[in-house]
Design a protein around this motif. Structure first.
Motif, PDB file in Angstrom:
ATOM      1  N   GLU B 213       6.042  -6.616 -27.858  1.00 51.27           N
ATOM      2  CA  GLU B 213       5.276  -7.129 -26.503  1.00 51.27           C
ATOM      3  C   GLU B 213       5.304  -5.746 -25.724  1.00 51.27           C
ATOM      4  O   GLU B 213       4.175  -5.364 -25.029  1.00 51.27           O
ATOM      5  CB  GLU B 213       6.272  -8.129 -25.699  1.00 51.27           C
ATOM      6  CG  GLU B 213       5.812  -9.400 -25.764  1.00 51.27           C
ATOM      7  CD  GLU B 213       6.687 -10.442 -25.122  1.00 51.27           C
ATOM      8  OE1 GLU B 213       6.500 -11.621 -25.232  1.00 51.27           O
ATOM      9  OE2 GLU B 213       7.606 -10.077 -24.204  1.00 51.27           O
ATOM     10  N   GLN B 215       5.609  -2.551 -26.920  1.00 49.20           N
ATOM     11  CA  GLN B 215       4.425  -1.829 -27.633  1.00 49.20           C
ATOM     12  C   GLN B 215       3.114  -2.167 -27.039  1.00 49.20           C
ATOM     13  O   GLN B 215       2.025  -1.422 -27.070  1.00 49.20           O
ATOM     14  CB  GLN B 215       4.789  -2.039 -28.990  1.00 49.20           C
ATOM     15  CG  GLN B 215       3.614  -1.030 -30.111  1.00 49.20           C
ATOM     16  CD  GLN B 215       3.845   0.414 -29.686  1.00 49.20           C
ATOM     17  OE1 GLN B 215       5.101   0.930 -29.130  1.00 49.20           O
ATOM     18  NE2 GLN B 215       3.031   1.150 -29.795  1.00 49.20           N
ATOM     19  N   ASP B 216       3.039  -3.689 -27.096  1.00 52.39           N
ATOM     20  CA  ASP B 216       1.387  -4.248 -26.898  1.00 52.39           C
ATOM     21  C   ASP B 216       0.862  -3.847 -25.434  1.00 52.39           C
ATOM     22  O   ASP B 216      -0.106  -3.692 -25.432  1.00 52.39           O
ATOM     23  CB  ASP B 216       1.459  -5.472 -27.148  1.00 52.39           C
ATOM     24  CG  ASP B 216       1.624  -6.009 -28.586  1.00 52.39           C
ATOM     25  OD1 ASP B 216       1.408  -5.266 -29.434  1.00 52.39           O
ATOM     26  OD2 ASP B 216       1.827  -7.289 -29.195  1.00 52.39           O
ATOM     27  N   LEU B 217       1.873  -3.805 -24.641  1.00 51.36           N
ATOM     28  CA  LEU B 217       1.504  -3.524 -23.283  1.00 51.36           C
ATOM     29  C   LEU B 217       1.607  -1.853 -22.795  1.00 51.36           C
ATOM     30  O   LEU B 217       1.774  -1.426 -21.731  1.00 51.36           O
ATOM     31  CB  LEU B 217       2.264  -4.188 -22.090  1.00 51.36           C
ATOM     32  CG  LEU B 217       2.062  -5.646 -22.256  1.00 51.36           C
ATOM     33  CD1 LEU B 217       3.239  -6.566 -21.450  1.00 51.36           C
ATOM     34  CD2 LEU B 217       0.542  -5.976 -21.800  1.00 51.36           C
ATOM     35  N   THR B 218       1.619  -1.104 -24.000  1.00 45.85           N
ATOM     36  CA  THR B 218       1.740   0.513 -23.807  1.00 45.85           C
ATOM     37  C   THR B 218       0.412   1.022 -24.029  1.00 45.85           C
ATOM     38  O   THR B 218      -0.302   0.677 -24.915  1.00 45.85           O
ATOM     39  CB  THR B 218       2.836   1.042 -24.862  1.00 45.85           C
ATOM     40  OG1 THR B 218       3.927   0.527 -24.268  1.00 45.85           O
ATOM     41  CG2 THR B 218       2.559   2.505 -24.384  1.00 45.85           C
ATOM     42  N   VAL B 219      -0.273   1.459 -23.095  1.00 44.88           N
ATOM     43  CA  VAL B 219      -1.656   2.097 -23.135  1.00 44.88           C
ATOM     44  C   VAL B 219      -1.894   3.460 -23.206  1.00 44.88           C
ATOM     45  O   VAL B 219      -1.060   4.350 -22.667  1.00 44.88           O
ATOM     46  CB  VAL B 219      -2.479   1.693 -21.775  1.00 44.88           C
ATOM     47  CG1 VAL B 219      -4.006   2.237 -21.669  1.00 44.88           C
ATOM     48  CG2 VAL B 219      -2.360   0.132 -21.672  1.00 44.88           C
TER      49      VAL B 219
END
Lengths: 68, 219
Positions: B213, B215-219
């Motif tokens: 999660e 990782q997914d929200l790391t831009v």
């Protein structure tokens, strides 16, 4: 509050759209939207570097720390 | 779906079906034999009997070899000892406590519960596999399902333990053979370890999900 993202402010100042910025920094619109709305949990140096370069600003202009 | 995962799932499904069919087949044979014994005994007017299935262990040591038998291959007289016994006790002792009978009935009911749980597990497994094919493995639902399977396995292990404990008490209440101790030992290590490993896996997956999660929200 903690760290807040002022990307929308900088975009408005530079009069650049999300679509245009996403194309210039090579980041998807969805990811840029996550960053703009403050939902992101982390930001890579490479992303910050690209944004600062395109928006001609300092990291402090995009990120700001506010006390609760 | 990942090729390796496909092979593992197919192996698991085949092994489970073999395991299940084998157990049902053996159980059915046992049930038919029990029914026949009950029918024969009932017909002859004896309704006070019991079939005791147990292992026998010598009280003096691990083996005493009290009997002999001819080895047909060599003609030698071989001393032997049978460790598993199915005894038809036609005459029940008079002073059997009520709790033994209750435990005996409870153990039989638990047998059906175990059967139902073993039927339920593949359904949960199928749902997990289906979500993997849809690339939605890291969901809280799947983690809960894996946790559910592990808890079911641990429950079956516990029920097994209770059933065997009840059966041992029941056998010892009906039967006493000099020099031997009767016990029903089926401590199912594999169920226990599989359940525990799955429980640990579910916790690891929960941790992995939080990392994903982030990782997914790391831009």
């Amino acid at each position: 509050m903690g760290v807040i993202v002022n990307l929308d402010v900088m975009m408005a100042k530079r009069k650049i759209s999300l679509n245009e910025l996403s194309q210039r920094v090579d980041i998807t619109q969805a990811n840029l939207s996550i960053l703009k709305t403050g939902k992101a949990k982390a930001i890579r140096f490479s992303t910050l570097n690209a944004l600062c370069k395109e928006l001609d600003c300092q990291p402090g202009d995009i990120l700001e720390f506010r006390e609760d | 779906m990942n090729g390796k995962l496909k092979i593992y799932c197919a192996c698991l499904a085949i092994m489970y079906v073999i395991f299940f069919v084998h157990n049902v087949y053996e159980g059915a044979k046992f049930a038919i034999a029990g029914f026949e014994i009950g029918y024969t005994q009932g017909k002859s007017g004896n309704d006070n009997f019991n079939v005791c299935v147990s292992y026998m262990t010598p009280v003096d040591g691990s083996a005493t070899f009290p009997s002999t038998v001819i080895n047909e291959k060599t003609g030698e007289e071989v001393r032997f000892e049978i460790r598993q016994m199915i005894a038809l006790v036609s005459k029940s002792p008079e002073n059997i406590p009520a709790y033994v009978k209750i435990m005996y009935i409870t153990a039989s009911i638990f047998g059906f519960i175990i059967f139902a749980l073993f039927v339920y597990i593949p359904f949960i497994g199928y749902k997990i596999m289906k979500s993997i094919t849809q690339n939605a493995f890291y969901s809280i639902r799947n983690i809960k399902k894996i946790r559910k399977i592990s808890l079911i396995l641990l429950l079956i292990f516990t029920i097994n333990l209770l059933v065997n404990f009840s059966a041992t008490i029941s056998v010892n209440a009906y039967l006493l053979i000099k020099g031997y101790r009767a016990y029903v030992n089926d401590f199912n290590y594999s169920l226990f370890f599989t359940g525990l490993v799955l429980l640990i896996l579910s916790e690891i997956l929960l941790y992995t999900k939080s990392i994903k999660e982030e990782q997914d929200l790391t831009v």
